[in-house]
Structure formats: structure tokens, C-alpha cells
Design a protein around this motif. Sequence first.
Motif, mmCIF file in Angstrom:
data_model
loop_
_atom_site.group_PDB
_atom_site.id
_atom_site.type_symbol
_atom_site.label_atom_id
_atom_site.label_comp_id
_atom_site.label_asym_id
_atom_site.label_seq_id
_atom_site.Cartn_x
_atom_site.Cartn_y
_atom_site.Cartn_z
ATOM 1 N N VAL A 527 -7.095 -9.795 2.942
ATOM 2 C CA VAL A 527 -6.629 -9.853 1.549
ATOM 3 C C VAL A 527 -5.158 -10.241 1.495
ATOM 4 C CG1 VAL A 527 -6.112 -8.455 -0.507
ATOM 5 C CG2 VAL A 527 -8.349 -8.268 0.615
ATOM 6 N N MET A 528 -4.340 -9.635 2.362
ATOM 7 C CA MET A 528 -2.908 -9.909 2.318
ATOM 8 C C MET A 528 -2.588 -11.301 2.872
ATOM 9 S SD MET A 528 -2.086 -7.386 0.645
ATOM 10 C CE MET A 528 -0.427 -8.024 0.406
ATOM 11 N N GLU A 529 -3.374 -11.770 3.827
ATOM 12 C CA GLU A 529 -3.184 -13.138 4.313
ATOM 13 C C GLU A 529 -3.584 -14.146 3.241
ATOM 14 O OE1 GLU A 529 -5.350 -13.021 7.979
ATOM 15 O OE2 GLU A 529 -3.828 -11.760 8.942
ATOM 16 N N ASN A 530 -4.645 -13.834 2.493
ATOM 17 C CA ASN A 530 -5.031 -14.700 1.371
ATOM 18 C C ASN A 530 -3.958 -14.688 0.282
ATOM 19 O OD1 ASN A 530 -7.449 -15.543 2.475
ATOM 20 N ND2 ASN A 530 -8.646 -13.911 1.533
ATOM 21 N N PHE A 531 -3.271 -13.577 0.132
ATOM 22 C CA PHE A 531 -2.154 -13.479 -0.809
ATOM 23 C C PHE A 531 -1.013 -14.391 -0.375
ATOM 24 C CE2 PHE A 531 1.887 -11.253 -1.886
ATOM 25 C CZ PHE A 531 1.805 -11.280 -3.272
ATOM 26 N N GLY A 532 -0.923 -14.639 0.937
ATOM 27 C CA GLY A 532 0.115 -15.543 1.444
ATOM 28 C C GLY A 532 0.994 -14.959 2.524
ATOM 29 N N MET A 533 0.780 -13.671 2.858
ATOM 30 C CA MET A 533 1.560 -13.097 3.951
ATOM 31 C C MET A 533 1.215 -13.813 5.266
ATOM 32 S SD MET A 533 3.595 -10.693 2.927
ATOM 33 C CE MET A 533 3.875 -9.402 1.708
ATOM 34 N N PRO A 534 2.204 -14.044 6.133
ATOM 35 C CA PRO A 534 1.907 -14.737 7.395
ATOM 36 C C PRO A 534 0.919 -13.984 8.267
ATOM 37 C CG PRO A 534 4.152 -13.865 7.384
ATOM 38 C CD PRO A 534 3.624 -13.720 6.000
ATOM 39 N N MET A 535 0.862 -12.675 8.111
ATOM 40 C CA MET A 535 -0.136 -11.860 8.807
ATOM 41 C C MET A 535 -0.341 -10.576 8.011
ATOM 42 S SD MET A 535 2.200 -10.795 12.110
ATOM 43 C CE MET A 535 2.806 -12.465 12.337
ATOM 44 N N GLY A 536 -1.523 -9.999 8.129
ATOM 45 C CA GLY A 536 -1.809 -8.756 7.423
ATOM 46 C C GLY A 536 -1.047 -7.597 8.027
ATOM 47 N N PRO A 537 -1.043 -6.426 7.368
ATOM 48 C CA PRO A 537 -0.230 -5.287 7.823
ATOM 49 C C PRO A 537 -0.617 -4.753 9.197
ATOM 50 C CG PRO A 537 -1.702 -4.645 6.036
ATOM 51 C CD PRO A 537 -1.744 -6.131 6.115
ATOM 52 N N ALA A 538 -1.918 -4.710 9.522
ATOM 53 C CA ALA A 538 -2.323 -4.219 10.843
ATOM 54 C C ALA A 538 -1.832 -5.160 11.935
ATOM 55 C CB ALA A 538 -3.852 -4.080 10.905
ATOM 56 N N TYR A 539 -2.050 -6.421 11.735
ATOM 57 C CA TYR A 539 -1.595 -7.433 12.699
ATOM 58 C C TYR A 539 -0.074 -7.407 12.820
ATOM 59 C CZ TYR A 539 -1.572 -12.067 15.020
ATOM 60 O OH TYR A 539 -1.402 -13.106 15.897
ATOM 61 N N LEU A 540 0.617 -7.246 11.688
ATOM 62 C CA LEU A 540 2.085 -7.193 11.700
ATOM 63 C C LEU A 540 2.580 -6.005 12.514
ATOM 64 C CD1 LEU A 540 4.854 -8.198 10.754
ATOM 65 C CD2 LEU A 540 4.523 -6.917 8.617
ATOM 66 N N MET A 541 1.943 -4.841 12.350
ATOM 67 C CA MET A 541 2.343 -3.675 13.149
ATOM 68 C C MET A 541 2.155 -3.949 14.633
ATOM 69 S SD MET A 541 1.205 -0.171 11.254
ATOM 70 C CE MET A 541 0.979 -0.147 9.496
ATOM 71 N N ASP A 542 1.079 -4.616 14.981
ATOM 72 C CA ASP A 542 0.852 -4.970 16.389
ATOM 73 C C ASP A 542 1.959 -5.877 16.914
ATOM 74 O OD1 ASP A 542 -1.450 -3.510 16.580
ATOM 75 O OD2 ASP A 542 -2.811 -5.218 16.707
#
Length: 715
Positions: A527-542
Motif C-alpha cells: 500500500v505504501m509503495e503504491n502511495f509512492g514511498m520508495p519502500m514500505g515500512p517493513a522493508y525500510l526497517m530492514d
Amino acid sequence: MIYQGQALQAKYLEEGIAELCFDLQGDSVNKFNRLTLQELGEATDALAAESGLKGVVVTSGKGVFIVGADITEFTELFKLPEDELREWVTGANQVFNRFEDLPVPTVVAINGIALGGGFEMCLACDYRVMSTSASVGLPEVKLGINPGFGGTVRLPRVIGCDNAMLWTATGDHKKPDVALKDGGVDAVVAPELVKEAAVDLLKQAISGNFNWQARRQEKLSPVKLNDIERMMAFTTGKALVAQQAGKNMPAPITAVKSMEANATLGRDEAIEVEIDHFIKLTKTPQADALIGLFLNDQEVNKVAKGVAKAGAEVKQAAVLGAGIMGGGIAYQSAFKGTPIIMKDIAQEGLDLGMKEAGKLLSKRVARGRMSPEKMAAILSSIEPTLHYQGFDRTDVVVEAVVENPKVKHSVLAETEKHIREDAVLASNTSTISITYLAEALQRPENFCGMHFFNPVHAMPLVEVIRGEKTSDATVARVVKYALQMGKTPIVVNDCPGFFVNRVLFPYFAGFNMLVRDGVDFRRIDKVMENFGMPMGPAYLMDVVGIDTCSHAAAVMAEGFPERMKHDFKGVSELMYEEKRFGQKNGLGFYKYEEDKKGKPRKTEDEIALALAQQSKQAELEVSDEDILARMMIPMCIETVRCLDEGIVQSPAEADMGLIMGIGFPVFRGGAIRYIHQMGVKAFCELADRHADLGELYKATESLTAMAENGESFFK
């Protein structure tokens, strides 16, 4: 004198040959504002009335040609009703058309930057001569719009549809070699010869050595492709552009569609098609956000340069702690021309730091962007050491050791003994209070934060953090050093997490609560990647490191317990307890293995999914819209809090900080722009519907007051 205005003038250089010179009074550059457009029309009429005119050479009285349209004026025009906007754009195009239709040959001398409307002026000329120091292009798509002064009409007729689609859809600046190869210009010469060469080409056209009438006719006629060739070119082009631009950036594909629709038409009808597409894009939220971003960027840079003016010069720097971060800082400083000493307590650290710098430079050499000799010179300006020799000549020392308050206190106190009394110490801490760290120092006024983002070479933002005792002179010098390093510095006041991390962790808190309520973290990422974030929150934490996130979350919870302390064990805490730290050890929310290029590739992992199930306390039905709201509300409200408390000074700096610091989608403009586009009242109503989730979801008093008064953050 044929014509004299405030933005341009026309006069004879010699018998029959007139010079039309753009030279906007009171400005360091030429740009197409309303005055320039009006005077171009008047000058064109004056030239057309000259009975002895044989040819026109177009020049610039500035170091650039024309940098483009004056966005500050045109944003007001974009707010006009469509019929009024159409009338204005049509009138502007008629000016360009009248110039193109002069009954004599025209040649432009492109002495410097010619972008957007500036390059569209060049395309309205019959021939183009370019300086080796110039660049040209149509970057309008980067503002969420397509060219509006005939760019999608003239460019494909000059350089062909394939090249024109690429030029326009990317918005890239084209250097002389590419511009000449693609046919965008007719000649490239040394800067001191550009006007002379343009006049010479004009004389050859006047004498009949070049058929300028035939050249011009190509721009007035449909594109020279048959139906099958045209269909193949645009079908392939649209597919490529759509794939590259993505669904959230409509301007690139719209520009290509404009070219396709106008390709079978003569110039005047074709320009009407371009105007249709142009107007459509000016009314999109993406254009509003991207133009706002452009203006914010100018404002932030203006503020930074203003602060830096008072800063003492930085001729020599140093970094404490080598490793990946220290090596990145050393590389960036040396690469941009400021020599730097890199100190560590272990040779292994120095080796790692030099290896990091060498790896980044080697990539540039391999891509042909740097010579081996230049690489060697840059590496030699990084001075690795296990001791403090040379620190007495440093102007700024950046501490980049482990994120541990006791260790930093010790290192800072020791370093202060080895530097000049007027030298500045700066900490690259991402969370620890600058005021607290300053307690270890004899000269706290010479200390501030200088928070780089990882990877240093790629992330443009630097937070310069002012502690309670930090002097203005210290801030000014560190801002100047950040600018020297090619970074965008934003000055923020001290608080837990400073600005970017303080705003990021409510976003992570929203994520943990969603997983607690039964939402699959993979779905949240999507959902957040579709919003336009370069990566979603779980992936970003990783990517950031779950151990790093855990430490920072603890700092935030201690600093803001009423909002950031929670009464449940979140999924990220379970990951940390299981020593799943993300990419750094190959296990986090996802599992990581190296691909053929040595880069980590994520795959799903059953243990991570099981841990998410373990953290679940409910099984709520939520829509994608609910997920987006629950992720964005805490981030947006915390950004407003930072503005209210003076942590960050302006909405422009707040939005630019998020875009450059965490990759907030550029086409959405930032968290404040997100609230603005939704409407403050609508955002407060959305927050109210989620207020039962806790303090992070409760609108601030300032937002509520703005909603009641019908106010907004931007005009």
C-alpha cells in the motif's frame, strides 16, 4: 535601435542583420516572465516591420541563455479557470509563432543554459548554434506539466519522434555532444565563438548556401512518418515511458500523447493539441506538488546560503570513526574538494573507510565519469590516521562513532583537546540530544549536530542541529561545510530524533499498530509503495537496521512518552529480540540473499510471518484507504508539531526534509503539502475518525484552529 525594452532589445549588427538580445534587467538570469513574453511579441512586430531586414541572430546578455519560465508568476496563472488559462497560453504561443514566421532566416546563439521555454525559443529559430559550456532541454515533466510553448510540436519535427519522446519524457538536460548527435542543435563551438559562429551561419542562410525555408517548413508540417511508422514509434514509446514514469507521474506519458496526437497536424492545429494537454496537467495534484517542491527547494537553498554567508571558511575537515558512515563522509568531502582527515582507533576501521571511498570512486571511473588520475587525487586528499596529528589545522571535525552517549562523550571530550579553540565539533548522531552531548565539552558553543543520512553519497539532506548553547557562528560554518559537500542543509533545533527521525517513528508506530490489529506487513508495504514511498515500512526497517530502529524507538518513547510509548509488544520488537536486524545480518521482516551484482535481494520468510502472527492481538477488517490513513496521520501530525515547536522553521523546510531524508514521494510534495491538498479541515476530520488509536492520531490545537478558520499552509 529597432526595439528597446526591459527584458530584451533588437538592433542591427551590420547591414541587414539584426541581433535580438535577451537581457532581463534587475535579474542575474533570463527567464520567460510576462514582461519578457510581452516584449518578445513587441520586438518581433518591430523586426517584421523592418524593410531592410535580411536575418536575425538571437543572443543573451547573461551568462545563461534563458533558464525557463518564471514559475513564481505562472503558478498564479495555473489557478485561473481553464478558459482564461487557455487564452493566456494561446496568446503566448502566438508570440512564438510570429517570431518563427518572420520572413527572414533566424539563428540562435545558445551561450549557456536553455531550458523549458528557453529551449522552446531556440526551437522557434531556424538554426541553433550551441556553446560547449551550454545545456538544453525540456524539463517541464519534472514540474508535473508538459511543454506549453510548442515543445511537443517542434521537437519531434526537429530531432525525430523517438528522440523527442526520450528528451521530453525524462526532462533531462542535454549536453552539447548529445544535442548535436540527436539533431537538437546544428553546431557546437567554444563559448567565445558562439555568437560569431551564429552570425556566420546566418550569413550562409541569407546567401542561399542553406535552404532555411525548407528547414522551417519541416516544423510547420506534420511529422514525416507514415501511419505504420508513426503507430510503431508511439506504441513503443508510450509503453517505455509508462513503465519508467509509473502511474503516479502523469506528465511524461501525457507529453508523449501530446506528440502522438499532434504528429499528423500542421503547426497551428498541433499547438492547440499541446495546449489541451498542458492545461489538463496544470490542474493535477502532481503539478501542484512538484511546482511547490521546486519553489520549496529554492527557498531552502536561499535560507541555507544566507546562513552560510556568516560562516568561516572550511579548508580542512576531519571525521572521527571510519567504517561505512565515516568513509562515506570522507568520500563526499574529498570528492567535493575539501580535504579530510579520517581517524579511527583501529587499522581495520581505516581500511574499511578507505575501501568505501575507493569503491564509490571506482564506480565513477568505470562509468567514464572520472579519470583514474582524478580518482587518485581525491583519495590522496583523504588522510587516514590512528592519531590526532593534523587536527590542529582542522576547521570542522565530524564525530561519527558508535551511537552510544558514553562513547560519544568520551570521544568528543578527547578530541576537543586536539583542535583549535575556534574549530567546530559536530556529531553525526541520529537521535542523541546535542545539548546532552555538549555537556562533555569545554566549548559547547562550538558544537552542534551534523546528521547525515545513509548512504552519505546518495542522500542529499544534512540536518544541522542547534543545541541550547550552540552559537550562530558554529551553525553558519557547518551549514557552509554541508553546502561545500554538495548537500542541502536544514537547520533544526534539538529534540529527541531531531526532525526527520522524530517524524519517521510515529509512521513506524502506525505500522506496528496495524500489524497488531491483524494486517499483513507485506500488504502494508505494498500500500505504501503504491502511495509512492520508495519502500514500505517493513522493508525500510530492514534497510535501516531493526536494531538501529529499536534503539531510536526507545529514545523517542523516553522523549515523548505520552505519544510514542505503547502498551503492547510490536512486531519490530519481536524481530529485534530474535536478532533479526534486517539486511545487515540477512534476516528481518524479509530474508536477504545476494544477487549476481552482490546486492541484497529480499524474499519472504516463514519465521517473520510467524512472528507477525505472534504480535497480532486482533483481526480487523481494514481497507487500503484505512491502511494509508493510519500510516500517514501520525507522520503528518508530528510534522505539524515540529513546526509548532520551532524544531523546523517552515513548511518548505519540513517538506524538503522528508523528501530528501526518507524519500517521501516527490509528486506528493511532503507531509505538509499532503495535508494542504487534502484540506486542513478534511485532514482533521480524518484524524478524528482515528482518534481512538491514541495521542499520535489527535490533531494539534494549531491544526484544529486552522480548520475552524478555513486556513491553509500554502497559497
